[in-house]
Each structure stands twice: as structure tokens, then as C-alpha cells.
Design a protein around this motif. Structure first.
Motif, short mmCIF file in Angstrom:
data_model
loop_
_atom_site.label_atom_id
_atom_site.label_comp_id
_atom_site.label_asym_id
_atom_site.label_seq_id
_atom_site.Cartn_x
_atom_site.Cartn_y
_atom_site.Cartn_z
N TRP A 76 -41.20 -37.36 -37.78
CA TRP A 76 -41.40 -36.39 -38.84
C TRP A 76 -40.05 -35.99 -39.38
O TRP A 76 -39.02 -36.24 -38.75
N PHE A 129 -46.23 -32.13 -42.82
CA PHE A 129 -47.09 -33.29 -43.07
C PHE A 129 -47.94 -32.99 -44.31
O PHE A 129 -49.15 -32.75 -44.21
N ALA A 143 -49.11 -34.93 -46.61
CA ALA A 143 -50.12 -35.93 -46.93
C ALA A 143 -51.31 -35.89 -45.98
O ALA A 143 -52.30 -36.61 -46.19
N ASN A 176 -47.33 -38.72 -42.83
CA ASN A 176 -45.92 -38.65 -43.22
C ASN A 176 -45.03 -39.03 -42.04
O ASN A 176 -45.33 -38.69 -40.90
N THR A 232 -38.43 -38.72 -44.20
CA THR A 232 -38.48 -38.41 -45.63
C THR A 232 -38.62 -39.68 -46.47
O THR A 232 -37.86 -40.63 -46.33
N ILE A 276 -44.05 -43.24 -44.85
CA ILE A 276 -45.28 -42.93 -44.12
C ILE A 276 -45.31 -43.81 -42.88
O ILE A 276 -44.74 -44.90 -42.86
N ASN A 323 -43.45 -48.36 -40.13
CA ASN A 323 -43.16 -47.42 -41.22
C ASN A 323 -43.22 -48.16 -42.55
O ASN A 323 -42.92 -49.36 -42.61
N ASP A 381 -40.43 -36.85 -51.59
CA ASP A 381 -41.24 -37.07 -50.40
C ASP A 381 -42.67 -37.38 -50.80
O ASP A 381 -43.11 -37.11 -51.93
N VAL A 382 -43.41 -37.96 -49.86
CA VAL A 382 -44.81 -38.34 -50.08
C VAL A 382 -45.69 -37.13 -49.82
O VAL A 382 -45.62 -36.51 -48.76
N THR A 383 -46.54 -36.80 -50.78
CA THR A 383 -47.41 -35.63 -50.67
C THR A 383 -48.88 -35.98 -50.51
O THR A 383 -49.65 -35.16 -50.03
N THR A 419 -50.58 -43.67 -53.03
CA THR A 419 -49.68 -42.62 -52.58
C THR A 419 -49.21 -41.81 -53.78
O THR A 419 -49.17 -42.31 -54.91
N GLU A 442 -45.89 -39.34 -54.67
CA GLU A 442 -44.58 -38.82 -54.27
C GLU A 442 -44.12 -37.78 -55.28
O GLU A 442 -44.42 -37.89 -56.47
#
Length: 856
Positions: free
Chosen positions: A335, A346, A348, A362, A365, A368, A381, A402-404, A417, A419
Motif C-alpha cells: 500500500w 485503498f 479503489a 490499490n 502509488t 494495482i 502488480n 493514483d488509481v481511484t 480503471t 486514475e
């Protein structure tokens, strides 16, 4: 099911910080010991494989060290003042000594170190232990010494220490050790042989110390400060005037510093994600290891300068050699902990990948991670953003992309995804990306990238359940009060002629209300979208509004929505900070409502059950049919923790089915985070006595703790050659093969030979002897005695290991056949051992290359 009062306990299936404390190498530098919660884990340095785990059920462990008089003994200390010793070959504590504090209830231990005995000392004066401790609600730590054998108090030293793990260091040869500690801008040091009053040195200019390290042989101390400097101090423990030198490269506060074993070099690390190797005699002679995954937290040097362990803030450890070349990485759950402008750790959530049977969350940074909770391994990853990690600046906060949001379709071959980057100063960056899994490359490849799919960001993302790979739909909802339906279409670009890409097919909105969450029905025929306090239902193919449902006089915006599954497909559950509602789409009416502050709502895709976590960390398991929960767990995690996300992960294949009714088809997993930003992947299970089963570990036997996968497989193959054949009920059901499968899959993928070379030994390992069945039959008095079919082995003509021909002696073997197994057979028959072995030989002689296709 025993109702809402059934006792279930928390089990950790992943996570936990391995970077809170500095790791420790074994004497031969082949094993690395890490502290993780209440356990100490042992990893192979060269492969990163988990070898063993030493657990103490009570109390969090705050440090680990090899015993200075016996390196085969592992010593750890818990925060409640217990000194625990293990033999390196045993998982169970050899001894536990309670340190005798005056007020043990209000005392928390934060660090410890065993001081080597003097060479002139007697056998009774083995070791003394230095303990760093603090009182409740105190930000200053203190240092005291205790007897390591009896735990009795010896001496209280006048040390004031900062409250972090880099506040103290120990150095010097055995019998000539000394201690150094830091507190703000004050450096303290004392000779451990005399324990006289400590001396002090200060730094000015608005600087303060951040870390400290001691030379392993000489009276030399290294300190880091908040301006990125490393200070090397000499003559601190002599009557002469202290001298010091400045080594400056870092721009951010130095987080870790350590000496080499000879002391001619030292290493430093900070938030720039760069390791610096310094030569003490030549300050300008330095080497760099850049582009580490995350900022450096700890540095630990191995014996003979063979390896260096670098702990990074993404909960991983990189192991390099003296030339700064990568050896291995210990990374099982990642993380990123940094300032994210209010975004959770996290963002996502948790998604389930049906292709790998893993969880998608997640990671570090911009990445995923695909994680398997059953084997507790990080599968791989995926770099989503494709951007370099931007390190922080001294007087400013740098925001990374970052991935949301993450979502996968039913077969796991399409992934979407979202971001996002928003620093509050420049224009907000939002990208929606669609990824397709490439079976040849064994990775996800970018198919479509959409800039700013919604103004202000994306609030929800989901794929439509569809068995047809050519008829895929995805839906996004955003802060622009709209939802968009995306579908596959042939690209019009001349560079992608004939390639299927994703396009927006239609846009939906409702009464200028803000769009919230979305959910598809089990068959994908209906789409539920929340708009403020209203629930709307749409036909996704035509974007036609079927109905809208609103609770009377309700103005609370709905934050969650889930369609019922299995037999509850006509029911829709909505949640808000005020209550939880269940709507019937057949009658367009509200079935029931319960006042609950919903924090997380998730549904099991293979049963009718759903899980609700409240803001006070209460868990409710219920069916949309009834408002009474089938299971209730108050305060599932402590008050200082919070539930970040949750999901039901289906049981796949021959996996052991849970004994809990509501987890019969899927297991509920959830992530929590405490105030120390430590995240753990948890689940609920019935209590069990077996340690391996309880923790979900796939560990080798204690006699083979440090054995490799190949030696384990070879040893079992040799023992099976001289044992008798055994066919029992468990073999008919396939359970004995689970052990061989676990051992086959427990090895790291990069260390395994080609699959064609593993098939033969693997199939032979499934042929077990009858000796254990005979022992089990004679010792079990209650079990029904199975029938025994006696057969005569044929002359095989194969020489045995002692040189005797197999045909010279006719051996009588027994084949155990359980009564209920015989009932499923068409007719009674006598199974010959020669038949079994000949069939096995024919199978083993076949070409096994087809197995490699299954793992693609």
C-alpha cells in the motif's frame, strides 16, 4: 447456522506492516527475520520465500534480535513487556520472561536490545536487556535495563528519547558496547560497561535529529537530521573534544542510516527513494541506488557485508548486495501511505478477478495489485498510470496520480480503471482506461484511454455481467450529475483499423440530481443508479428509464446500492448515512427499512446474503428478504481502526467450503487501517486449534524449515518407493493430493523448472503407501473397519534398491477400499497393484506439455 450469536473470530489473511521495525539477518545471511504484528516471519534472502513464522498470541512484538551468546536463539520483545525466545527450528516459544515494571498497566515497550556479557563475566551474567518504554499518553520514551533471565529491574538511565523507531542505537564490540539516543536537537550517549551518567551534544540552526546509528567496532556515531545532513561523530566517549563531519546529499529528512560491518562505509536513505552509499574517508566518493519503489524507512546490514535490506514505505523490503545489485524482494501486500488530500489508502476498494481467483486492490502509488488471500501471496502488480513516482519536497506536498476505481468483467479479460490527480491548484486530471488481458504476454494491455470522462471525477464504475465477450458494456457515474454507458465498437482510426475499442454510447441523468453509486442485476438486464435520495432503474442497452423510487419526505442522499442475487433478483438494497432500505421492483414498493449508518455495503454474487459495515465498525449480515440479520458482530475492529473496504470472494474449485452458512459459497474479506496507517486483510471464521489452518499458512514441516522446494519433493519421492500402496476414501475424493498441490504452488514462480519436468514427480507423489492406512485402522476403534482385498503382485522385473529383483520375492499387499466408496462402483472388482502401477507408468510416460496451457 446458530443465529446472530454464533461465535466467529478474526483471522488475518494478509497485510500487516513489515516495515515498522528494522529487519535482522541470520548469522549466515541466508534468512531475514521481520516483525509483523504479533509474529516474527523468516524469509529466504535469495528467493524472498516465507520459511517460518514465530507467533506470540498476546501482545504486539516491537523488535527481534539474535541472542548474542547463541545465534540459534531468536529473541523478541512485546509491547506489554514480555521477552520471548524461540529456537530457530521451532515455531513455539522456548521461554517467556516478564519484565518487572513498576506500573506495567500504563507502560508500553517500544524497543529493546540485548547487551553482550563481559568476557570476564560468569555464566549467570549472560545478558542484560536495554528496554525503551513510555508511559500512557506520553510522547517521550525512556531507557531502563533489566535482567534477561529473571526480568528483574536493574537500572533506570537518564535518557529522553523521541517516540519513533530510530530513536536509539547500539554499537561497539562485545563487552565494549555503548548506547546512543536522540531527542529533538540533543544527542545522548553512554558506555554500556559502566552505565554512568550520559553525556549530551546539541545541534542548532533550527535542526533536529531524525535517526541515529552506531559504528559496529569503534566509538563512532552517525546521525541524520531534518535538513538531509548526515553527521559522523568521533571522540564522544573519550575525555577529548568531540569532532564531527558533515555528509550532505539528501534534501528531505534522513529516515535511516547504518554502518557496514567493517565501518569503512555507511548507507543513508530518505524520502527521495534513493539509497546512498558513502565512504567515510572520502565524503565525495558516493554511490547511488535510485528509483526504489517508495521512500526508505529502515536499513539493515547483513554479516560480512553480503547483503543490505532496504525497507520501503510501500510495505516491501528490497535486498541488495554490496555492489547495490538487486538480489530479491519481499513483497506480499502493498500500500502507499502518503498525503492524498483526503483520499483513503485503498480508494479503489476490492474487486474479484475470476481469472486468477484473486483480489484486485490499490498497491503502491499508481499501481494495482493482484493478491491471493488463500496462499497469502502477491500475484503481480500492474502499473496503471505509467508515471514516475514524484517524491515530496521539503516545504511542499507533491500529489501523485493514483488509481481511484477498478472493475473487472465476468471472465476477467477486461479491466477498467480510473486514475485521478487533484492538487487544488492546477486543473484536475481524470482518465478512464480500458485494459484487455493478453494471453501471450501474460499481462494487461491498454486498449482505450479517455481523458476527463466526467467533470469533477468518477464516483462509480462497473461492468455489465455478460457471457458474450463481444457484447460488453461498462457504466461510469460522475460528479457532473450524469452516468455514461460505454460499449465496444470498431475503431475509426487508420492506425487501429479493425481493432475493437471502447466508446461512449449514451448518457443518462435524472432531475439534475447528483449521480451516486451504480449496480447491475445478476443477469445484466437492469441497471440501478442512485441520484440524490432517489433510486432509478434503467435498461442498459437502450438507456431507458424503467422506474424511480424515493422514500417519502427523505432528503438524505443514497450512498450505496446493490441488486439482490440468486432468488432475490427482484429486490434492490440502498444504503445511506441514515438507514438501509430494500425495494421490491415487482411491486415498486419499499419492503422494509432499518436505521443504520451505512459505511460499506457489499453483496455476495453467489448467494442472497449481503454485508453492511456501519460507521461504528459493526457488521450486519442479512438477506434482503428479511430485516432481521442472520449474523451480527459488534465492534468487529477496535475503535482506533476503520474499515476501508470489503468484498465477498467466491470459493473456487475444490477449495474447502466454510462451515458458516452465510459464507458457504463465498468468503467475506475486509481491509482495516489503524492510526499507525497499518492495513490488514481480515476475515471471520470459526475458532480452530490448528495454527496452520488458523493463519492460512502453507509452510513446510519443522524438520524442513530451511529446505528448498526441490529437496522436499525429492525426499518424499524416495520414501514412497519403499512404502506400500494405499487406496482409501480420501484418495478417491482427492484430498491427499492437496498436500502435493500446496507444496507445488508454494514455490516462487521464478524458481520453478518447466512444467513438463514437474508433472512426473507430481503425479508420482499422489501414489501413497498402505502403511499409514493399516496404522490408522488398528488405532481407530470407533471407525468401521473397511474391507481388505488381498492381491499378489506380479513379477515386475525391476531391481529394488537393495539389489534384489522384484520377482524373486512375491509380496502380498493390501489395498484399503472404504465401504461407501464401493457403493459408487458399478461392480465389485479386485484392483491389482500391478495394474495401478502400470497405469501410472503409462500416464507418466505421456507428453505433459498440455499442462503448461492451463497456467497461461
Amino acid at each position: 447456522m446458530k443465529g446472530t450469536g454464533e461465535k466467529l473470530v478474526l483471522r488475518r489473511r494478509g497485510g500487516g506492516s513489515v516495515i515498522e521495525r528494522s529487519p535482522v539477518f541470520s548469522v549466515d545471511a541466508e534468512v531475514l527475520y521481520l516483525v509483523c504484528g504479533s509474529t516474527v516471519r523468516a524469509y529466504a534472502v535469495k528467493t524472498g520465500e516465507l520459511l517460518n513464522e514465530y507467533e506470540r498470541k498476546e501482545g504486539k512484538i516491537i523488535g527481534v534480535q539474535l541472542h548474542p551468546a547463541n545465534p540459534e536463539v531468536l529473541v523478541a520483545c512485546s509491547e506489554n513487556g514480555e521477552l520471548i525466545q524461540w529456537n530457530c527450528n521451532s515455531r513455539f516459544p522456548a521461554s517467556v520472561v516478564r519484565l518487572k515494571f513498576n506500573n506495567a498497566q500504563t507502560t508500553t515497550v517500544t524497543g529493546f536490545h540485548l547487551i553482550s556479557p563481559s568476557p570476564q563475566g560468569s555464566e549467570a551474567d549472560k545478558c542484560s536487556v536495554c528496554v525503551v518504554w513510555k508511559r500512557a499518553k506520553s510522547g517521550v520514551s525512556q531507557l531502563s535495563t533489566f535482567c534477561s533471565q529473571k526480568g528483574s529491574f536493574l537500572l533506570n538511565l537518564k535518557f529522553r528519547l523521541d517516540d519513533h523507531s530510530h530513536n536509539i542505537a547500539y554499537g561497539g564490540k562485545p563487552g565494549q558496547e555503548y548506547v546512543a539516543g536522540i531527542h529533538k536537537n540533543m544527542l545522548q550517549f553512554i558506555d554500556a560497561a559502566e552505565w554512568r551518567d550520559c553525556d549530551k551534544q546539541y545541534i542548532g540552526g533550527g535542526r533536529w535529529f531524525t535517526c541515529v546509528a552506531c559504528h559496529p567496532e569503534d566509538r563512532c556515531i552517525a546521525t541524520g537530521d531534518n535538513t538531509g545532513r548526515v553527521l559522523i561523530w568521533w571522540n564522544l566517549l573519550t575525555s577529548g573534544k568531540p569532532t564531527w563531519a558533515v555528509y550532505h546529499w539528501h534534501t528531505l529528512p534522513v529516515q535511516a542510516v547504518t554502518f557496514s560491518q567493517t565501518g569503512s562505509h555507511f548507507y543513508s536513505g530518505a524520502g527521495e527513494c534513493v539509497l546512498v552509499k558513502w565512504t567515510i574517508d572520502r565524503p565525495l566518493d558516493r554511490r547511488f541506488l535510485p528509483r526504489l519503489p517508495a521512500p526508505i524507512c529502515h536499513l539493515s546490514m547483513g554479516p560480512d557485508n553480503r547483503y543490505l535490506a532496504i525497507s520501503t514505505s510501500d510495505n516491501g523490503i528490497q535486498i541488495v548486495d554490496a555492489q547495490l545489485k538487486a538480489i530479491s524482494a519481499i513483497q506480499h501486500f502493498t500500500w502507499q501511505v502518503e498525503a492524498k488530500q483526503g483520499i483513503p489508502v485503498f480508494p479503489a476498494g476490492i474487486s474479484v478477478d475470476s481469472r486468477t481467483k484473486g483480489m484486485v486492490m490499490n498497491g503502491r502509488t499508481g499501481h494495482i495489485q493482484f493478491y491471493s488471500p488463500r496462499t497469502r501471496t502477491l500475484l503481480y502488480n500492474v502499473n496503471i498510470t505509467g508515471m514516475n513516482y514524484l517524491t515530496q519536497e521539503r516545504n511542499d506536498v507533491i500529489v501523485n496520480t493514483d488509481v481511484t476505481k477498478v472493475s473487472l468483467n465476468s471472465d476477467g479479460h477486461w479491466m477498467a480503471t480510473v486514475e485521478q490527480r487533484d492538487d487544488g491548484e492546477t486543473s484536475m486530471e481524470v482518465r478512464l482506461k480500458f485494459w484487455h488481458y493478453n494471453a501471450v504476454k501474460q499481462s494487461f494491455c491498454l486498449n482505450t484511454s479517455v481523458e476527463l470522462p466526467h467533470q469533477g471525477g468518477v464516483t462509480a464504475l462497473a461492468f455489465q455481467p455478460s457471457p458474450d465477450p463481444q457484447q460488453q458494456l461498462a457504466v461510469t457515474a460522475g460528479h457532473d450529475f450524469k452516468f455514461r454507458i460505454w460499449g465496444l465498437a470498431e475503431s475509426s482510426s487508420i492506425y487501429k483499423k479493425g481493432v475493437m475499442v471502447w466508446r461512449c454510447e449514451s448518457v443518462g441523468f435524472f432531475r439534475s440530481l447528483p449521480a451516486g453509486n451504480i449496480s447491475f442485476s445478476a443477469d445484466g438486464s437492469l441497471l440501478a443508479v442512485t441520484f440524490g435520495p432517489a433510486l432509478t432503474v434503467w435498461v442498459p442497452e437502450t438507456n431507458q428509464l424503467k422506474c424511480s423510487l424515493t422514500e417519502v419526505h427523505s432528503k438524505v442522499h443514497l450512498s450505496h446500492v446493490e441488486f439482490g442475487m440468486v432468488d432475490c433478483g427482484h429486490l434492490v438494497v440502498t444504503g445511506s448515512p441514515g438507514n438501509i432500505n430494500v425495494w421490491n421492483l415487482l411491486t415498486l414498493s419499499l419492503m422494509w427499512t432499518v436505521p443504520v449508518n451505512v459505511s460499506i455495503l457489499t453483496a455476495d454474487p453467489h448467494s442472497e446474503f449481503m454485508a453492511v459495515f456501519t460507521s461504528s465498525n459493526d457488521l450486519f449480515i442479512f438477506s434482503p428478504r428479511c430485516s432481521k440479520p442472520v449474523y451480527l458482530h459488534k465492534r468487529v475492529v477496535p475503535e482506533n481502526s476503520s474499515i476501508l473496504c470489503a468484498a465477498f470472494v467466491p470459493h473456487f474449485g475444490l477449495e474447502r467450503v466454510s462451515e458458516v452458512l452465510w459464507q458457504e459459497r463465498s468468503q467475506l474479506y475486509f481491509l482495516d487501517s489503524d492510526q499507525a496507517s497499518t492495513c490488514e486483510l481480515l476475515t471471520l471464521e470459526r475458532p480452530c486449534e490448528d495454527v496452520n489452518e488458523k493463519e492460512g499458512l502453507l509452510l513446510p514441516s519443522s524438520s524442513l524449515q530451511r529446505a528448498t522446494f526441490y529437496s522436499t519433493l525429492l525426499a518424499k519421492h524416495r520414501s514412497s518407493d519403499v512404502e506400500k500402496l494405499r487406496i482409501n476414501t480420501e484418495q478417491q475424493l482427492g484430498t491427499p493430493g492437496a498436500t502435493a498441490i500446496r507444496e507445488l504452488l508454494s514455490a516462487p514462480a521464478h524458481t520453478m523448472p518447466p512444467v513438463r519436468l514437474l508433472c512426473g514427480p507430481f503425479l508420482r507423489s499422489l501414489v501413497t503407501s498402505n502403511k499409514q492406512a493399516e496404522e490408522k485402522k488398528t488405532t481407530s476403534g470407533e471407525r468401521k473397519v473397511p474391507e481388505v482385498v488381498r492381491t499378489e503382485t506380479e513379477d515386475s522385473g525391476v531391481d529394488s534398491e537393495d539389489g534384489t529383483s522384484g520377482g524373486e520375492v512375491s509380496k502380498q499387499r493390501e489395498i484399503m477400499v472404504e465401504p461407501h466408496v464401493r457403493q459408487v462402483c458399478d461392480s465389485p472388482r479386485t484392483v491389482s497393484v500391478a495394474d495401478v502401477e502400470s497405469r501410472c507408468a503409462s500416464v507418466l510416460s505421456e507428453n505433459n506439455d498440455w499442462v503448461s496451457l492451463l497456467v497461461q
